[in-house]
Design a protein around this motif. Structure first.
Motif, short mmCIF file in Angstrom:
data_model
loop_
_atom_site.label_atom_id
_atom_site.label_comp_id
_atom_site.label_asym_id
_atom_site.label_seq_id
_atom_site.Cartn_x
_atom_site.Cartn_y
_atom_site.Cartn_z
N ALA A 258 -46.68 -44.26 -41.18
CA ALA A 258 -46.50 -42.99 -41.89
C ALA A 258 -47.55 -41.97 -41.49
CB ALA A 258 -46.56 -43.24 -43.40
N GLY A 259 -47.12 -40.72 -41.40
CA GLY A 259 -48.02 -39.64 -41.05
C GLY A 259 -47.95 -39.28 -39.57
N ILE A 260 -49.09 -38.96 -38.99
CA ILE A 260 -49.16 -38.52 -37.58
C ILE A 260 -48.53 -39.52 -36.62
CG2 ILE A 260 -50.74 -38.00 -35.69
CD1 ILE A 260 -50.44 -35.70 -37.60
N PRO A 261 -48.77 -40.84 -36.76
CA PRO A 261 -48.14 -41.77 -35.81
C PRO A 261 -46.61 -41.65 -35.79
CG PRO A 261 -49.88 -42.88 -36.99
CD PRO A 261 -49.71 -41.56 -37.66
N ALA A 262 -46.00 -41.49 -36.95
CA ALA A 262 -44.54 -41.34 -36.99
C ALA A 262 -44.10 -40.02 -36.37
CB ALA A 262 -44.04 -41.43 -38.43
N VAL A 263 -44.89 -38.97 -36.55
CA VAL A 263 -44.57 -37.68 -35.94
C VAL A 263 -44.60 -37.80 -34.42
CG1 VAL A 263 -45.32 -35.28 -35.67
CG2 VAL A 263 -45.44 -36.38 -37.92
N VAL A 264 -45.65 -38.42 -33.89
CA VAL A 264 -45.77 -38.60 -32.44
C VAL A 264 -44.63 -39.47 -31.90
CG1 VAL A 264 -47.23 -39.57 -30.62
CG2 VAL A 264 -48.26 -38.24 -32.47
N ALA A 265 -44.30 -40.53 -32.63
CA ALA A 265 -43.19 -41.39 -32.21
C ALA A 265 -41.87 -40.63 -32.21
CB ALA A 265 -43.10 -42.61 -33.13
N SER A 266 -41.67 -39.76 -33.20
CA SER A 266 -40.42 -38.99 -33.30
C SER A 266 -40.25 -38.09 -32.08
CB SER A 266 -40.42 -38.15 -34.58
OG SER A 266 -40.43 -38.95 -35.72
N ARG A 267 -41.35 -37.49 -31.62
CA ARG A 267 -41.26 -36.61 -30.45
C ARG A 267 -40.78 -37.39 -29.23
NH1 ARG A 267 -43.35 -31.52 -29.12
NH2 ARG A 267 -43.03 -31.15 -26.90
N GLY A 268 -41.33 -38.58 -29.02
CA GLY A 268 -40.89 -39.38 -27.88
C GLY A 268 -39.44 -39.80 -27.99
N LEU A 269 -39.01 -40.19 -29.19
CA LEU A 269 -37.62 -40.62 -29.37
C LEU A 269 -36.64 -39.48 -29.10
CD1 LEU A 269 -38.11 -42.76 -32.61
CD2 LEU A 269 -37.59 -43.63 -30.32
N LEU A 270 -36.96 -38.30 -29.61
CA LEU A 270 -36.08 -37.15 -29.37
C LEU A 270 -36.01 -36.81 -27.88
CD1 LEU A 270 -37.13 -34.75 -32.27
CD2 LEU A 270 -34.79 -35.49 -31.82
#
Length: 462
Positions: A258-270
């Motif tokens: 949760a938080g920044i790690p999920a945001v960074v992961a979301s960018r890669g997935l998109l």
């Protein structure tokens, strides 16, 4: 009516900064799009066809290093001097490439460009966090999206005209004065602020970035060879990439903590899902349906238009929670990707790609700006640089890996002489999965510690 003027990214206090930011973003994006058009002429003139992939790989490897350097600069001092240095390095790379008389010099120029571009892109995010309020950031990132996507529409055509009438060197040298103009606008907008805190020094990260970039390049090269030697190269690439990313991405990124790690992961997935298919569509339309090279790229224009339109629309609703917009974008992207499987059906002739890829572009226009907003909203001032660098590294890494994976799947089928459509369906399924995963973790991109996310704080601290 209280007489107050509504704050805007184009008001008197932001106009010059916005123009400078978008000029630099657009020019870096244009160079990235244009070089592919100019490179065949360059390698032909320099008699170096065997070196064809090296200028692209050199840019990729050094851009990852530049992102890390830019992150460290942004966390420890005002971004203005760092942007100046990054742009000067980028411009120097343009000049080196433009005057190259040997392919090795052209590769060197591209490596210098990548280093400067990586620094600049990260520091532009830092400036966005400093100069714009949270309410303005959705609209600013919507404008950033246009700055990246519009070159995809006009870049190849413009570069082709320049290459034809001026020569391939004009593609590189012609950007130098334009880059200088964008820099002047940005630096005269006002001095950047010093970070609120010095942050924790993270020494040696540039070396890990170089290792990660080399791992990506090795995997790409292995995918192109498709022979026994490629297996050893791929294993070495995976090891190098894994070791590098472990030091470059926030802890918990792979698990989407949760938080920044999920945001960074979301960018890669998109990014990985979209660009993996974006690279595949022209090949399939050409091989499966016999489209010409010119017409096979037209559905990509529909995706670019969808991206720009959706990015502008999301910017008009800053009150909507970004997690909700991100989840919607991921689901729309997954729908567009899955529907693009229709290009594998021989009887349909590939025409549905115009609609399905336009829909996928809408998903990106909703999702990508939301990721940028979420990152800046949750990043302390002293960590905006390193977090922005992690975001860009996630994008570059996932895009390179999934573009390569999709290419290997389809190229293997084409080389084997069998029907192409089964491989296309498998590739679409592989690329749709990251978009669905992005929708699944969108709720974790909120800052942990409040309401339903309180439990995530315990996980993040473990």
């Amino acid at each position: 009516m209280d007489g107050r003027v509504e704050e805007s990214i184009w008001d008197a206090g932001h106009r010059r900064t916005t123009t400078g930011l978008l000029t630099l973003v657009t020019l870096i994006a244009f160079e990235a799009m244009a070089v592919g058009t100019a490179m065949p002429s360059a390698v032909a003139e320099l008699d170096a066809v065997a070196w064809y992939a090296w200028p692209f790989s050199a840019f990729l490897v050094t851009s990852v290093v530049g992102m890390v350097v830019g992150g460290e600069v942004g966390d420890r001092r005002a971004p203005g001097p760092g942007v100046l240095a990054g742009v000067l390095v980028f411009a120097a790379g343009l000049v080196i490439a433009g005057i190259a008389q040997h392919m090795a010099v052209l590769v060197l120029g591209r490596a210098v460009q990548g280093l400067g571009a990586g620094v600049v892109i990260v520091l532009l995010y830092v400036i966005a966090g400093q100069a714009y309020s949270p309410r303005l950031r959705p609209r600013l990132f919507g404008a950033f999206a246009a700055g990246w996507v519009l070159p995809a529409l006009i870049g190849p055509l413009a570069a082709g005209l320049v290459t034809t009438h001026v020569g391939w060197r004009g593609v590189f040298l012609g950007l130098v004065p334009l880059v200088a103009a964008g820099l002047a606008l940005l630096l005269t907008a006002g001095p950047g602020e010093e970070p609120a805190g010095a942050g924790t020094p993270r020494r040696g990260r540039a070396a890990w970035a170089l290792l990660a970039g080399a791992g990506i390049a090795a995997l790409q090269y292995a995918g192109q060879r498709l022979d026994l030697a490629a297996v050893a190269l791929a294993v070495a690439g995976v090891l190098a990439l894994g070791l590098g990313l472990r030091r470059l991405l926030p802890r918990g990124t792979v698990r989407a903590r949760a938080g920044i790690p999920a945001v960074v992961a979301s960018r890669g997935l998109l990014a990985g899902a979209f660009f993996g298919m974006d690279a595949l569509i022209p090949f399939v339309l050409t091989e499966q349906h016999g489209w010409s090279a010119a017409t096979a790229g037209l559905p990509l224009t529909a995706g670019a238009v969808g991206w720009v339109v959706a990015a502008q629309l999301q910017g008009r609703r800053p009150d909507v929670p970004r997690q909700r917009v991100l989840r919607t974008g991921c689901l729309v992207l997954a729908t567009g990707l899955a529907a693009t499987a229709t290009i594998a059906v021989p009887g349909l002739g590939g025409w549905p790609a115009y609609v399905t890829w336009g829909l996928a572009g809408v998903g990106m226009g909703l999702g990508m700006p939301s990721v940028g907003v979420l990152l800046l909203d949750q990043s302390p001032e002293a960590e905006r640089g390193s977090n922005s660098a992690a975001l860009q590294i996630s994008d570059v890494t996932a895009s390179a890996l999934l573009v390569g994976a999709a290419g290997v799947l389809v190229a293997g089928a084409a080389d084997g002489g069998g029907p192409l459509w089964p491989a296309v369906l498998v590739a679409v399924a592989v690329l749709t999965l990251p978009a669905l995963l992005g929708a699944g973790i969108a709720g974790r991109t909120a800052a942990p510690g409040r309401g339903a996310l309180e439990g995530a704080t315990t996980l993040a601290a473990s």
